[in-house]
Scaffold this active site. Structure first.
Site, PDB file in Angstrom:
ATOM      1  N   THR A 155      21.547 178.811  -1.411  1.00 37.73           N
ATOM      2  CA  THR A 155      20.771 178.436  -0.280  1.00 37.73           C
ATOM      3  C   THR A 155      19.418 178.494  -0.805  1.00 37.73           C
ATOM      4  O   THR A 155      18.980 179.294  -1.498  1.00 37.73           O
ATOM      5  CB  THR A 155      21.125 179.296   0.906  1.00 37.73           C
ATOM      6  N   HIS A 156      18.413 177.728  -0.010  1.00 41.52           N
ATOM      7  CA  HIS A 156      17.241 177.855  -0.388  1.00 41.52           C
ATOM      8  C   HIS A 156      17.123 177.574  -2.062  1.00 41.52           C
ATOM      9  O   HIS A 156      15.893 177.986  -2.544  1.00 41.52           O
ATOM     10  CB  HIS A 156      16.418 179.004  -0.056  1.00 41.52           C
ATOM     11  N   SER A 277      12.303 157.392 -23.115  1.00 43.97           N
ATOM     12  CA  SER A 277      10.920 157.332 -22.686  1.00 43.97           C
ATOM     13  C   SER A 277      10.361 156.444 -23.861  1.00 43.97           C
ATOM     14  O   SER A 277      10.795 156.309 -25.072  1.00 43.97           O
ATOM     15  CB  SER A 277      10.411 158.662 -22.882  1.00 43.97           C
ATOM     16  N   LYS A 283      13.306 162.472 -24.639  1.00 39.03           N
ATOM     17  CA  LYS A 283      13.694 162.360 -23.596  1.00 39.03           C
ATOM     18  C   LYS A 283      14.869 161.579 -23.244  1.00 39.03           C
ATOM     19  O   LYS A 283      15.462 160.558 -23.953  1.00 39.03           O
ATOM     20  CB  LYS A 283      12.643 161.445 -22.763  1.00 39.03           C
ATOM     21  N   ASN A 285      16.677 160.643 -19.795  1.00 35.63           N
ATOM     22  CA  ASN A 285      16.201 160.343 -18.407  1.00 35.63           C
ATOM     23  C   ASN A 285      17.167 160.119 -17.399  1.00 35.63           C
ATOM     24  O   ASN A 285      17.953 158.815 -17.684  1.00 35.63           O
ATOM     25  CB  ASN A 285      14.820 159.695 -17.926  1.00 35.63           C
ATOM     26  N   GLU A 290      17.625 158.723  -9.845  1.00 29.09           N
ATOM     27  CA  GLU A 290      16.248 158.771  -9.338  1.00 29.09           C
ATOM     28  C   GLU A 290      15.829 157.524  -8.470  1.00 29.09           C
ATOM     29  O   GLU A 290      15.478 157.541  -7.331  1.00 29.09           O
ATOM     30  CB  GLU A 290      15.159 158.871 -10.345  1.00 29.09           C
ATOM     31  N   GLN A 322      15.201 136.797  14.343  1.00 31.84           N
ATOM     32  CA  GLN A 322      15.503 136.356  13.026  1.00 31.84           C
ATOM     33  C   GLN A 322      15.025 137.343  11.945  1.00 31.84           C
ATOM     34  O   GLN A 322      15.597 136.998  11.045  1.00 31.84           O
ATOM     35  CB  GLN A 322      14.620 135.150  13.000  1.00 31.84           C
ATOM     36  N   LYS A 325      17.864 139.613   9.808  1.00 33.39           N
ATOM     37  CA  LYS A 325      18.777 139.294   8.486  1.00 33.39           C
ATOM     38  C   LYS A 325      17.981 139.950   7.295  1.00 33.39           C
ATOM     39  O   LYS A 325      19.037 140.686   6.468  1.00 33.39           O
ATOM     40  CB  LYS A 325      18.911 137.897   8.312  1.00 33.39           C
TER      41      LYS A 325
HETATM   42  N1  ARG Z   1      17.380 131.050  12.650  1.00 33.54           N
HETATM   43  C1  ARG Z   1      17.685 131.583  13.897  1.00 33.54           C
HETATM   44  C2  ARG Z   1      17.609 133.261  13.894  1.00 33.54           C
HETATM   45  O1  ARG Z   1      17.926 133.617  12.781  1.00 33.54           O
HETATM   46  C3  ARG Z   1      18.757 130.984  14.507  1.00 33.54           C
HETATM   47  C4  ARG Z   1      18.847 130.814  15.876  1.00 33.54           C
HETATM   48  C5  ARG Z   1      17.651 130.235  16.194  1.00 33.54           C
HETATM   49  N2  ARG Z   1      17.786 130.044  17.847  1.00 33.54           N
HETATM   50  C6  ARG Z   1      16.560 129.451  18.308  1.00 33.54           C
HETATM   51  N3  ARG Z   1      16.765 129.343  19.626  1.00 33.54           N
HETATM   52  N4  ARG Z   1      15.631 129.227  17.904  1.00 33.54           N
HETATM   53  O2  ARG Z   1      17.940 133.801  14.666  1.00 33.54           O
END
Ligand code: ARG
Length: 459
Positions: A155-156, A277, A283, A285, A290, A322, A325
């Protein structure tokens, strides 16, 4: 190529806006899921008589061919397209003419993209869970060989009480089991189908949302069209679950970094999983650990991106979304990469039991046991604690440890001591005595390991 929505516009889109707007660079990876979603939609349209049987068949068949062509490399994804949804539809229309143009009936890209990401993430979650299972297996394997490998528990970062390497690694296995169950929970909530929500307000066509949901392996359709296209809470949830995995991996990595140092030397990495290294020939590593530690920050950043992106958005779809993603893809890619690298690194690592035992011998990790010995002889715990503190100070003065301190020294501090104290402060006895459920005693850890194995099987 002219925009699908060009009809309303008097001018071509500025090329800078085109590039800025386009998401194909990163959403093209969802092509297979997009095509599966479209196939189900077309089959449903045909079943409901919204398009003809023949058109439905042609669309489904050609979409399948497009998928194969992309997979084989025969069809290259056009990086000037607006997004993967537009690309697939344009390609279908190129191949089928007017028939292809019927696919988007009773659908919007808003419900389309919402279904694509859900399906994509559903597959990714299966993959991450399988990697977690492998990691838990590797940890369990090392633990099984080390149920009696005594090491200091900290601990610590100060030596505290005796544990074993098995107990220590099982702690991580428990974390990763919870991580897997978090993903299962998130996946279950995510598994409702937004197709049919349209742009935001459903559709006037007599569609069958249950059918598309079933065809795509969802538990049913989502209940509110606005909600269906406007939330990305499932991305946030998975990013959060991924972040927690990464925090766990990062803590484990930090410990391996420490354990590889000359100061600890508890473990040695296999040469295949360490790096050298460019200047210091001596070394070796622990770069992998990391990097895992470093990449944890990245996953946390992805999670924050998603939360910040969503926080002020009015219903329903907004283009801001958008941005979901790149963040969620990066989080998922990162955790997969880390898991698949750290597991073989752990599995090939050598454990230096002697150095762990040597560390356990120093640092008075049996001091609590010494106090408990007096308590069992009738002393109140606070008095026993104080007496032991005095003994530890005496040991430090003499350069001794509790195991070797002469009995008269013990008796000087507290006459209750007798030679039984040496049994009480023996490290292996201290360990074996910690038999409480969840404790480090070898018999307990063996039971825990069995249980971990059973739970891991269910991941
Ligand atoms: N490429 C758009 C997205 O990833 C798809 C949906 C687009 N819809 C729109 N009304 N422009 O969100």
């Amino acid at each position: 190529m002219a925009k699908m929505w060009a009809g309303r516009f008097g001018k071509e889109t500025d090329s800078r806006v085109n590039d800025f707007n386009s998401s194909i660079r990163f959403d093209s990876r969802m092509y297979a899921h997009d095509i599966e979603g479209s196939k189900a939609h077309a089959a449903m349209l045909a079943a409901k008589g919204i398009i003809s049987e023949a058109d439905g068949k042609a669309i489904v068949g050609e979409l399948e061919q497009i998928k194969k062509d992309i997979r084989s490399g025969k069809l290259e994804i056009d990086m000037t397209a607006e997004d993967i949804h537009m690309f697939v539809e344009q390609e279908l229309t190129k191949r089928l003419g007017d028939v292809g143009k019927r696919l988007h009936t009773a659908r919007s890209r808003n419900d389309q993209v919402a279904v694509d990401i859900r399906m994509y993430l559903r597959d990714e979650v299966v993959c991450i869970k399988a990697l977690l299972k492998e990691l838990i297996g590797a940890l369990g394997g090392i633990a099984a060989d080390n149920v009696e490998t005594v090491m200091p528990g900290y601990t610590h970062l100060q030596r505290a009480q005796p544990v074993t390497l098995a107990h220590h690694l099982c702690a991580y296995a428990e974390m990763f089991l919870r991580d897997a169950s978090r993903l299962t929970d998130a996946s279950k909530r995510m598994n409702l189908c937004p197709l049919g929500a349209g742009a935001l307000a459903g559709t006037t066509y007599d569609i069958d949302r249950d059918m598309t949901a079933e065809l795509l392996g969802f538990d049913g359709p989502t209940a509110n069209s606005l909600d269906s296209v406007s939330d990305r809470d499932f991305c946030m949830e998975i990013a959060a679950a991924v972040s927690i995995i990464m925090v766990h991996l990062s803590r484990l990595s930090e410990e391996i970094v420490l354990w590889c140092s000359w100061e600890f030397k508890f473990v040695e990495l296999d040469d295949a999983y360490a790096t050298g290294s460019s200047i210091m020939p001596q070394k070796k590593n622990p770069d992998v650990t990391e990097l895992v530690r470093g990449k944890c920050g990245r996953a946390l950043g992805d999670m924050t991106t998603l939360f910040a992106m969503m926080k002020n958005l009015p219903l329903a779809y907004n283009k801001d979304m958008q941005e979901d993603k790149e963040a969620i893809f990066d989080a998922v890619d990162t955790v997969k990469l880390c898991l698949s690298t750290i597991t073989p690194m752990l599995a090939t690592m050598t454990v230096n039991k002697e150095n762990m035992a040597a560390a356990a011998r120093k640092g008075f990790i049996n001091a609590t046991d010494c106090a408990d010995y007096l308590v069992k002889k009738g002393l109140p715990f606070r008095d026993a604690y104080k007496a032991t503190g005095v003994l530890v100070a005496r040991c430090i003065e003499l350069g001794a440890v509790l195991e070797e301190l002469p009995l008269e020294e013990y008796k000087k501090v507290c006459p209750t001591f007798d030679s039984g104290v040496y049994e009480a402060v023996n490290l292996l006895n201290c360990l074996k005595g910690r038999r409480t459920y969840g404790g480090p005693a070898p018999e307990q850890v063996k039971k825990e390991l069995e249980n971990i194995k059973i739970l891991a099987e269910k991941i």
